[in-house]
Design a protein around this motif. Structure first.
Motif, PDB file in Angstrom:
ATOM      1  N   ARG A 117     -25.855 -28.703  58.147  1.00 24.33           N
ATOM      2  CA  ARG A 117     -25.460 -26.996  57.578  1.00 24.33           C
ATOM      3  C   ARG A 117     -26.290 -27.580  55.606  1.00 24.33           C
ATOM      4  N   LYS A 118     -26.989 -26.033  55.474  1.00 26.06           N
ATOM      5  CA  LYS A 118     -27.602 -26.807  53.639  1.00 26.06           C
ATOM      6  C   LYS A 118     -26.614 -26.725  52.710  1.00 26.06           C
ATOM      7  N   VAL A 119     -26.400 -27.915  52.096  1.00 24.01           N
ATOM      8  CA  VAL A 119     -25.625 -28.097  51.251  1.00 24.01           C
ATOM      9  C   VAL A 119     -26.477 -27.550  49.793  1.00 24.01           C
ATOM     10  N   GLU A 120     -25.652 -26.588  49.193  1.00 20.44           N
ATOM     11  CA  GLU A 120     -26.389 -26.605  47.423  1.00 20.44           C
ATOM     12  C   GLU A 120     -25.630 -26.669  46.286  1.00 20.44           C
ATOM     13  N   ILE A 121     -26.198 -27.511  44.794  1.00 21.36           N
ATOM     14  CA  ILE A 121     -25.413 -28.070  44.868  1.00 21.36           C
ATOM     15  C   ILE A 121     -26.062 -27.452  43.095  1.00 21.36           C
ATOM     16  N   GLU A 122     -25.462 -26.661  42.495  1.00 24.51           N
ATOM     17  CA  GLU A 122     -25.502 -25.766  41.110  1.00 24.51           C
ATOM     18  C   GLU A 122     -25.441 -26.636  40.295  1.00 24.51           C
ATOM     19  N   TYR A 123     -26.621 -26.610  39.001  1.00 25.98           N
ATOM     20  CA  TYR A 123     -25.770 -27.871  38.300  1.00 25.98           C
ATOM     21  C   TYR A 123     -26.282 -26.899  36.722  1.00 25.98           C
TER      22      TYR A 123
ATOM     23  N   ASN B 267     -25.614 -36.248  38.415  1.00 29.27           N
ATOM     24  CA  ASN B 267     -25.862 -34.913  38.699  1.00 29.27           C
ATOM     25  C   ASN B 267     -27.281 -35.580  39.729  1.00 29.27           C
ATOM     26  N   ASN B 268     -27.666 -37.056  40.164  1.00 27.14           N
ATOM     27  CA  ASN B 268     -28.458 -36.941  41.000  1.00 27.14           C
ATOM     28  C   ASN B 268     -27.705 -38.232  42.456  1.00 27.14           C
ATOM     29  N   GLY B 269     -26.640 -38.575  42.102  1.00 28.24           N
ATOM     30  CA  GLY B 269     -25.339 -38.793  42.446  1.00 28.24           C
ATOM     31  C   GLY B 269     -24.972 -37.080  43.227  1.00 28.24           C
ATOM     32  N   ALA B 270     -25.206 -36.496  42.401  1.00 25.03           N
ATOM     33  CA  ALA B 270     -24.154 -35.579  43.673  1.00 25.03           C
ATOM     34  C   ALA B 270     -25.957 -34.440  44.657  1.00 25.03           C
ATOM     35  N   GLN B 271     -26.663 -34.634  44.060  1.00 27.49           N
ATOM     36  CA  GLN B 271     -27.773 -33.974  44.791  1.00 27.49           C
ATOM     37  C   GLN B 271     -28.532 -34.951  46.151  1.00 27.49           C
ATOM     38  N   ALA B 272     -27.969 -36.583  45.821  1.00 30.07           N
ATOM     39  CA  ALA B 272     -27.970 -37.061  46.946  1.00 30.07           C
ATOM     40  C   ALA B 272     -26.868 -37.079  47.975  1.00 30.07           C
ATOM     41  N   ALA B 273     -25.540 -37.238  47.353  1.00 27.74           N
ATOM     42  CA  ALA B 273     -23.942 -36.605  48.494  1.00 27.74           C
ATOM     43  C   ALA B 273     -24.450 -35.558  49.273  1.00 27.74           C
ATOM     44  N   ALA B 274     -24.907 -33.893  48.812  1.00 25.31           N
ATOM     45  CA  ALA B 274     -25.556 -32.972  49.200  1.00 25.31           C
ATOM     46  C   ALA B 274     -26.555 -32.978  50.483  1.00 25.31           C
ATOM     47  N   ALA B 275     -27.579 -34.198  49.992  1.00 24.59           N
ATOM     48  CA  ALA B 275     -28.090 -34.328  51.551  1.00 24.59           C
ATOM     49  C   ALA B 275     -28.427 -35.050  52.213  1.00 24.59           C
ATOM     50  N   MET B 276     -27.053 -35.817  51.868  1.00 23.28           N
ATOM     51  CA  MET B 276     -26.640 -37.022  53.054  1.00 23.28           C
ATOM     52  C   MET B 276     -25.706 -36.072  53.797  1.00 23.28           C
ATOM     53  N   ILE B 277     -24.742 -34.666  53.485  1.00 24.04           N
ATOM     54  CA  ILE B 277     -24.048 -33.076  54.147  1.00 24.04           C
ATOM     55  C   ILE B 277     -24.972 -32.910  54.691  1.00 24.04           C
TER      56      ILE B 277
END
Length: 304
Positions: free
Chosen positions: A58-64, A42-52
């Motif tokens: 464009r805001k990217v949200e990750i719901e875990y 999930n930490n990696g997923a949040q980092a990718a969302a921040a990168m995008i």
């Protein structure tokens, strides 16, 4: 991007809204269960969302959304509830490729893109899988253990979730390694269902039943920690050798203490990161690779 535009694939109806407006993108990440390994993913997923978000504005949200236990029915319930909210994509770690299939078909019907990580998609489904080569990981661990014990003696394997495709594949490849050596024998297999406590209890019972056991390998991230704790508590450090899996903090501590000799570790942060990148590209209507191999690290006391 402008030059490439004429070559972009046509968008599916369910992907059009994701590609055609500048509103937030929302992806739902559903792992096997609540677990420290998935926290890293999930930490990696949040980092990718921040990168995008930084790259596109464009805001990217990750719901875990993690099941409390490694239960296929519970995971399917979470997937179905996520589908009902019409996210821009689902990112799944499957507990059972057959047991999850019907729910995943619902997502296909709703034209919701999917990516799987740390697992393999059901046969015939056009879904990108992100993860390590599970057979290579199990083989690496088993070969290292075989060399540690002189390619002879009784060994045991701790399964994770028996229906999970990645856990099963690791076990199959570990057994193939031991089968190559005439003086090695797999005398027991435990099932921990991704629980450290369960792995510890089963490992203790197996070592009591097999006092000549010389080594352990495992198929999930919880198993090595529980097995290591059982080895330490039984006073068999150095007598029963262990080569674990993955990079949980407890696993690293067991290597530092000499309870486990090493660990064949996948890269959960990288898996979470590239699973989001793949899901984002799918939401934009792009074709994505069949498989993204994030590689394996061999962790030892010398390179921690």
């Amino acid at each position: 991007m402008l030059t490439a535009a004429p070559f972009l694939a046509p968008l599916a109806a369910g992907q059009a809204h994701a590609a055609d407006n500048s509103g937030p993108l929302r992806f739902v990440l559903i792992p096997k269960t609540v677990h420290p390994w998935f926290d890293k993913a999930n930490n990696g997923a949040q980092a990718a969302a921040a990168m995008i978000s930084q790259a596109t504005g464009r805001k990217v949200e990750i719901e875990y959304r993690a099941p409390q236990t490694a239960d296929v029915s519970s995971q399917n319930d979470i997937i179905e509830r996520a589908i009902a909210t019409h996210p821009d994509g689902l990112i799944l770690d499957l507990l059972d490729e057959k047991g999850n299939r019907a729910t995943m078909d619902e997502a296909v019907d709703e034209k919701i893109p999917m990516t799987v990580f740390d697992s393999l998609p059901p046969e015939g489904m056009d879904i990108t899988a992100v993860g390590a080569d599970f057979c290579e990981q199990g083989t690496m661990a088993a070969e290292r253990l075989a060399n540690l014990v002189g390619k002879k003696g009784e060994v045991a394997i701790m399964m994770g979730v028996p229906t999970a495709p990645n856990h099963t594949l690791r076990a199959e490849c570990e057994k193939k390694v031991f089968a190559k050596y005439p003086d090695m024998k797999v005398v027991a297999t435990g099932v921990d269902n991704d629980s450290i406590e369960t792995a510890q209890k089963q490992a203790s019972a197996i070592m009591q039943a097999h006092p000549d056991l010389v080594g352990w390998v495992e198929c999930d991230a919880s198993g090595p920690v529980g097995v290591g704790q059982a080895i330490r508590e039984s006073g068999k450090t150095g007598k029963v050798r262990e080569v674990g899996l993955d990079n949980l903090n407890d696993m690293i501590q067991l290597i530092k203490e000499g309870v486990a000799e090493s660990s064949a570790s996948s890269r959960p942060e990288m898996q979470g990161y590239w699973a989001v990148v793949s899901a984002w590209q799918r939401a934009m209507g792009q074709k994505t690779p069949k498989y993204i191999d994030t590689g394996i690290d061999l962790l030892t006391s010398k390179n921690l």
